[in-house]
Scaffold this motif. Structure first.
Motif, PDB file in Angstrom:
ATOM      1  N   SER A 137       0.841  -1.190   0.000  1.00 41.34           N
ATOM      2  CA  SER A 137       0.000   0.000   0.000  1.00 41.34           C
ATOM      3  C   SER A 137       0.880   1.245   0.000  1.00 41.34           C
ATOM      4  O   SER A 137       2.018   1.221   0.469  1.00 41.34           O
ATOM      5  CB  SER A 137      -0.918   0.023   1.228  1.00 41.34           C
ATOM      6  OG  SER A 137      -0.166   0.157   2.417  1.00 41.34           O
ATOM      7  N   ALA A 153      -0.791  -1.672  -4.821  1.00 40.67           N
ATOM      8  CA  ALA A 153      -0.241  -2.099  -6.104  1.00 40.67           C
ATOM      9  C   ALA A 153       0.740  -3.233  -5.868  1.00 40.67           C
ATOM     10  O   ALA A 153       1.047  -3.586  -4.720  1.00 40.67           O
ATOM     11  CB  ALA A 153       0.437  -0.929  -6.820  1.00 40.67           C
ATOM     12  N   THR A 154       1.235  -3.817  -6.945  1.00 41.13           N
ATOM     13  CA  THR A 154       2.153  -4.949  -6.831  1.00 41.13           C
ATOM     14  C   THR A 154       3.499  -4.644  -7.489  1.00 41.13           C
ATOM     15  O   THR A 154       3.584  -3.875  -8.449  1.00 41.13           O
ATOM     16  CB  THR A 154       1.564  -6.204  -7.497  1.00 41.13           C
ATOM     17  OG1 THR A 154       1.306  -5.925  -8.881  1.00 41.13           O
ATOM     18  CG2 THR A 154       0.277  -6.621  -6.822  1.00 41.13           C
ATOM     19  N   SER A 191      -5.662  -5.085 -13.757  1.00 44.45           N
ATOM     20  CA  SER A 191      -4.760  -6.233 -13.745  1.00 44.45           C
ATOM     21  C   SER A 191      -4.216  -6.442 -15.155  1.00 44.45           C
ATOM     22  O   SER A 191      -4.378  -5.581 -16.025  1.00 44.45           O
ATOM     23  CB  SER A 191      -5.479  -7.479 -13.235  1.00 44.45           C
ATOM     24  OG  SER A 191      -4.567  -8.545 -13.038  1.00 44.45           O
ATOM     25  N   ALA A 226      -3.628  -3.725  -9.317  1.00 43.94           N
ATOM     26  CA  ALA A 226      -3.614  -2.493  -8.526  1.00 43.94           C
ATOM     27  C   ALA A 226      -5.046  -2.097  -8.210  1.00 43.94           C
ATOM     28  O   ALA A 226      -5.964  -2.337  -8.999  1.00 43.94           O
ATOM     29  CB  ALA A 226      -2.914  -1.372  -9.290  1.00 43.94           C
ATOM     30  N   SER A 228      -7.100   1.338  -6.792  1.00 43.66           N
ATOM     31  CA  SER A 228      -6.888   2.765  -6.540  1.00 43.66           C
ATOM     32  C   SER A 228      -8.147   3.557  -6.843  1.00 43.66           C
ATOM     33  O   SER A 228      -9.141   3.011  -7.336  1.00 43.66           O
ATOM     34  CB  SER A 228      -5.743   3.281  -7.424  1.00 43.66           C
ATOM     35  OG  SER A 228      -6.174   3.346  -8.779  1.00 43.66           O
ATOM     36  N   LEU A 289       2.568   5.337 -10.847  1.00 46.02           N
ATOM     37  CA  LEU A 289       2.406   5.127  -9.416  1.00 46.02           C
ATOM     38  C   LEU A 289       3.059   6.268  -8.641  1.00 46.02           C
ATOM     39  O   LEU A 289       4.248   6.565  -8.844  1.00 46.02           O
ATOM     40  CB  LEU A 289       3.022   3.796  -8.999  1.00 46.02           C
ATOM     41  CG  LEU A 289       2.368   2.553  -9.625  1.00 46.02           C
ATOM     42  CD1 LEU A 289       3.127   1.302  -9.244  1.00 46.02           C
ATOM     43  CD2 LEU A 289       0.913   2.445  -9.195  1.00 46.02           C
ATOM     44  N   THR A 304       3.951  -0.775 -15.075  1.00 48.06           N
ATOM     45  CA  THR A 304       3.889   0.251 -14.033  1.00 48.06           C
ATOM     46  C   THR A 304       5.136   1.117 -14.086  1.00 48.06           C
ATOM     47  O   THR A 304       6.229   0.656 -14.438  1.00 48.06           O
ATOM     48  CB  THR A 304       3.751  -0.399 -12.650  1.00 48.06           C
ATOM     49  OG1 THR A 304       4.746  -1.432 -12.499  1.00 48.06           O
ATOM     50  CG2 THR A 304       2.376  -1.011 -12.477  1.00 48.06           C
TER      51      THR A 304
END
Length: 938
Positions: A137, A153-154, A191, A226, A228, A289, A304
């Motif tokens: 986060s 997000a990852t 995704s 992600a 958001s 991001l 990303t």
């Protein structure tokens, strides 16, 4: 049977003999994942959890399943089941979690049946991380509402997918994914694949499920999602039918996504033509991001980026910023072929996919904007960075052994990728563009949807060069590349000409920036070096059908370099000769005295100096600085030739010059004689400053930003006056005629020489800014302050404030360290807050070392060196690979000390003579008075 399954089995069969105990068993193969994950997201450290359903097969009758998990709660009250597809359940006797190896082992009562499909279901829970890895986060401030907004997000590369769900987290496995994410309804989920549908959650109020289409087979580190409040993309392009391209950002930054969005489609088309391979993806969602510790990540369908890597404002960004956005997007596009279509077998070869992406990105950017001359600039920039880094005894090999997962981060090094990129460029030149392109296409066809090794790539290249015969007899790709990849450093070529018969003898030896390192080196080194050369009468084209080579004896016991004699050179007795035309290989060149004199005669002529190509002039400048620093050449000669810079007007040359003067300045600024050095720099810069200021309409494609920065840094009065005027009339707050980097110079000057009110103005602009590149620029300008309290605030903002992007930290920290007042404060801050900094860097060894490098590069005394040596070994000793990287850091400091003791005085004497000779306004008596006041010769 899934299409990817046959390819995986084929690869695994080949790997049976090479598997290691540190990796997952090869005989259990995942066939499909379904992830159902519920996430709470309105504050940090929120829980998430769900179910991972994995279809799998085993090629052995095993009674255990081993997969990866880290930080997940599995077992106990969490359900784990295994069922044969269409059959009965398999009894699980025990579940063992090993946090040290990040594994979970499921023990079975009966062995699995070979080639039977099973379905493994694992319930799990965890907490969102806060270190930019795994499923994490972060927060940002919405400038429209002034409220903090949370998002998740990852970042799964290299092995962080296991922190989000249990999985077979190994790059050898390619598996399709079905992803379903539950989240509060006011949030949006993205995704890898397009959304299939959104439905209400059955039991959680105000929650919805966002369900995505099944993906193509991919590695776990390419999975991404992600959640958001990015309500809509800034821009969406339908330039590619069936593959909409969108770019997402926080709501108040949507207008800055247009450029990044428009370049994707033309880049995809360019690389499809280059590779003769069609890109197949159902959508692309680029995501900016706000808090991302990496530049960019090439996740399938959801790449990303950090905000400063992808956001561009035409009114406030520089041309360099725009080029950076184009490069970042190009890198992720190239990765769709090199990395995603053809993947690496294991992490020790991660450099190959990353070097491919960095190298090939320059061609896409060049195709987008030919007027930028980006290919030339990017290639030269990397070349010079590699030469600077690799000139030390303690350096890094491109090829790194990764025996187990604990050593994965050792394979991740920006310098390794950059050196590999330079070597790929050398290889392309050796092979020729046509053969190189044919080999790339063949490689992609043979290994599509498979993993490939470095050896596989060399074999494909060898097949191609055997057809065109460019390498010649006795030379092969593997031997050539291993000489560069598997030993440190690079050669210094010594060229001795025979002016009577128009020949030259070329010899090689390893170059060290510190000659003491050369004396300590015990192992002989030798490289296979392609030789290119130029002269006034030589053809301008680099393309040759027969390449002369410096070679090595082929022996198991030694690596002896063999000199080569170049015959029938087109350079006459009065013509200069240049080797390594436009950096055809990573090396330095030293010539006999007469050839240097011939080069100097041409360079010193304000018209004839252009007979030498600007890239070659940049190489000469960089070589002269390094040869003088290392003692191969004396400073009077080097500085005498470098005096030609007064009429040099090419960006690439001044870019090379700036970095070298910075290295000298790091040590010189602490000396009592610094005023003399600044006088020399002003003389060198004055003419160019007047030239660039007289034509403000030239734009930032020229070397103007570089000259303005250097002129104000060395306090050229005309530059300081200009900065004060522009700041007073408010130009920096607007676009005006200045770029963002030039406005940074104005802000820096105002903060450094202005009032507290001026500094407060810049701070207020920083607090209000909504643009990542501008924020970075303003924070860097604030680091110019001579007020200790203000600098301490900058350090706290950099490492402790939620609003500062992690990707900006090194540049801002370096600006504080470069400040003579800030160096002591930065040292003190690091001493007191190393654990905080380690957490800030996600405890990554390479990131910590990279961040600390400016501190060591600016030290100049043995006392400082001893402090850092002891401090790093004490505080960082538990980090993976830190012992080796500390040696690299400390050697940089030792180089400064050795240079200050042995070369600083001769350099200052040479500078004194130049000032006395060149500056009519400084009488000999005045200069000598300055010299005596500063006592720099004693």
């Amino acid at each position: 049977m899934h299409l990817g399954y046959l390819a995986i089995l084929t690869t695994l069969t080949l790997l049976q003999g090479r598997s290691t105990e540190s990796r997952l068993p090869r005989w259990v193969v995942p066939l499909q994942y379904r992830l159902d994950i519920v996430t709470r997201i309105n504050q940090p450290y929120q829980p998430f959890g769900g179910t991972a359903t994995i279809e799998l097969r085993s090629e052995r009758a095993t009674k255990s399943l081993v997969l990866n998990s880290r930080g997940l709660e599995i077992g106990k009250r969490r359900v784990v089941t295994l069922v044969a597809k269409g059959g009965k359940g398999v009894t699980i006797t025990k579940i063992l979690l090993d946090n040290k190896s990040s594994r979970v082992t499921v023990y079975l009562k009966n062995a699995l049946t070979i080639n039977t499909t099973y379905q493994l279901k694992v319930d799990f829970t965890s907490v969102l991380r806060r270190d930019n890895t795994g499923f994490y986060s972060s927060s940002y401030v919405d400038h429209n509402t002034t409220l903090a907004q949370w998002m998740a997000a990852t970042q799964f590369e290299p092995n962080h997918a296991r922190e989000a769900f249990p999985c077979f987290d190994d790059p050898i496995f390619r598996t399709p994914f079905k992803i379903n994410l539950a989240h509060p309804h006011q949030y949006r989920a993205l995704s890898n694949m397009p959304v299939r549908r959104t439905i209400r959650h059955a039991s959680l109020k105000d929650y919805v499920w966002t369900q995505f289409l099944e993906s193509q087979p991919m590695q776990t580190y390419l999975v991404a999602f992600a959640i958001s409040k990015f309500e809509r993309p800034g821009f969406t392009s339908n330039a590619r039918p069936g593959c909409p391209i969108s770019t997402w950002a926080r709501p108040d930054a949507l207008s800055q996504t247009e450029f990044a969005n428009t370049v994707v489609a033309p880049l995809l088309s360019f690389y499809e033509r280059l590779f003769n391979s069609t890109f197949r993806q159902k959508k692309i969602d680029q995501m900016a991001l706000p808090d991302f510790a990496f530049g960019a990540k090439e996740n399938c369908g959801l790449p990303t980026f950090s905000e400063e890597s992808i956001l561009y404002d035409s009114q406030r960004s520089s041309m360099a910023d725009q080029q950076g956005v184009a490069r970042a997007v190009a890198v992720t596009v190239v990765h769709q072929w090199f990395g995603n279509l053809v993947s690496v077998e294991w992490w020790h070869e991660i450099w190959l996919k990353n070097a491919f992406a960095l190298f090939l990105s320059r061609f896409g950017v060049e195709d987008l904007r030919p007027e930028w001359a980006y290919q030339e600039r990017h290639a030269l920039k990397l070349y010079l960075k590699v030469l600077e880094f690799d000139a030390h005894q303690n350096t890094e090999l491109v090829t790194t052994v990764v025996p187990d997962e604990a050593h994965i981060w050792a394979a991740y090094s920006e310098m390794k990728v950059q050196k590999a990129t330079v070597l790929l460029d050398m290889l392309r030149r050796v092979m020729g563009d046509e053969a190189w392109q044919m080999a790339l296409r063949r490689f992609l066809v043979i290994y599509a949807n498979r993993s490939a090794t470095t050896s596989d790539f060399w074999d494909v290249l060898q097949l191609q060069v055997d057809r065109n015969g460019r390498l010649g007899k006795g030379l092969n790709i593997t031997r050539l590349m291993e000489s560069w990849l598997q030993q440190p450093g690079y050669p210094l070529l010594t060229v001795t000409r025979n002016y009577d018969d128009q020949s030259a003898v070329v010899r090689q030896q390893r170059f060290f920036i510190n000659p003491q390192a050369g004396q300590r080196a015990t192992k002989a080194t030798c490289w296979w070096v392609p030789l290119s050369y130029g002269c006034p009468q030589c053809p301008q084209s680099n393309a040759t059908t027969s390449i002369p080579w410096l070679t090595c004896t082929i022996s198991q016991r030694s690596s002896q370099a063999t000199p080569v004699r170049l015959e029938k050179l087109m350079a006459g007795p009065s013509d200069w000769l240049l080797l390594n035309v436009q950096h055809s290989a990573p090396l330095r060149v030293n010539y006999d005295l007469h050839n240097w004199q011939l080069l100097n005669e041409t360079l010193s002529d304000p018209v004839k100096f252009r007979l030498i190509h600007r890239v070659n002039r940049a190489q000469l400048v960089d070589d002269l600085f390094s040869l003088a620093w290392s003692g191969v050449m004396e400073y009077p000669m080097a500085l005498g030739i470098l005096g030609y810079l007064r009429h040099e007007d090419e960006y690439v040359v001044w870019a090379a010059t700036k970095d070298n003067f910075e290295r000298i300045n790091n040590v010189a600024k602490k000396s009592h004689s610094y005023r003399i050095y600044k006088t020399f720099m002003r003389i060198l810069l004055e003419r160019q400053f007047e030239k660039v200021i007289s034509s403000k309409s030239l734009g930032n494609m020229t070397h103007r930003p570089m000259i303005l920065r250097l002129a104000c840094q060395y306090e050229l009065p005309a530059c300081l006056n200009l900065a004060r005027q522009e700041f007073a009339k408010g130009t920096p707050a607007k676009a005006g005629w200045m770029t963002i980097r030039e406005r940074e110079m104005v802000f820096c000057t105002a903060v450094k020489f202005g009032t507290e009110s001026d500094r407060d103005t810049v701070e207020a602009m920083y607090q209000r800014s909504n643009f990542a590149a501008e924020q970075e620029s303003l924070l860097t300008a604030l680091a110019c302050s001579r007020n200790t309290f203000a600098l301490e605030r900058v350090l706290k903002w950099t490492f402790e404030s939620v609003g500062v992007r992690k990707h900006n930290a090194r540049r801002t920290f370096k600006a504080v360290v470069s400040n003579t007042v800030g160096y002591r404060l930065a040292k003190k801050y690091v001493s007191a807050n190393m654990q905080l900094i380690r957490n800030y860097c996600s405890n990554s060894t390479n990131k910590v070392v990279d961040l600390m490098r400016p501190l060591v590069e600016c030290l100049s005394t043995s006392r400082e060196l001893n402090f850092f040596s002891k401090f790093f070994k004490t505080i960082l000793r538990d980090m993976d690979g830190m012992e080796r990287l500390i040696k690299i850091l400390i050697e940089r400091g030792s180089d400064n000390i050795h240079w200050e003791r042995t070369k600083f005085r001769p350099m200052m004497m040479a500078i004194r003579d130049i000032i006395l000779w060149r500056s009519p306004r400084n009488s000999p008596a005045k200069v000598q008075s300055d010299v005596n006041q500063n006592n720099f010769l004693h």
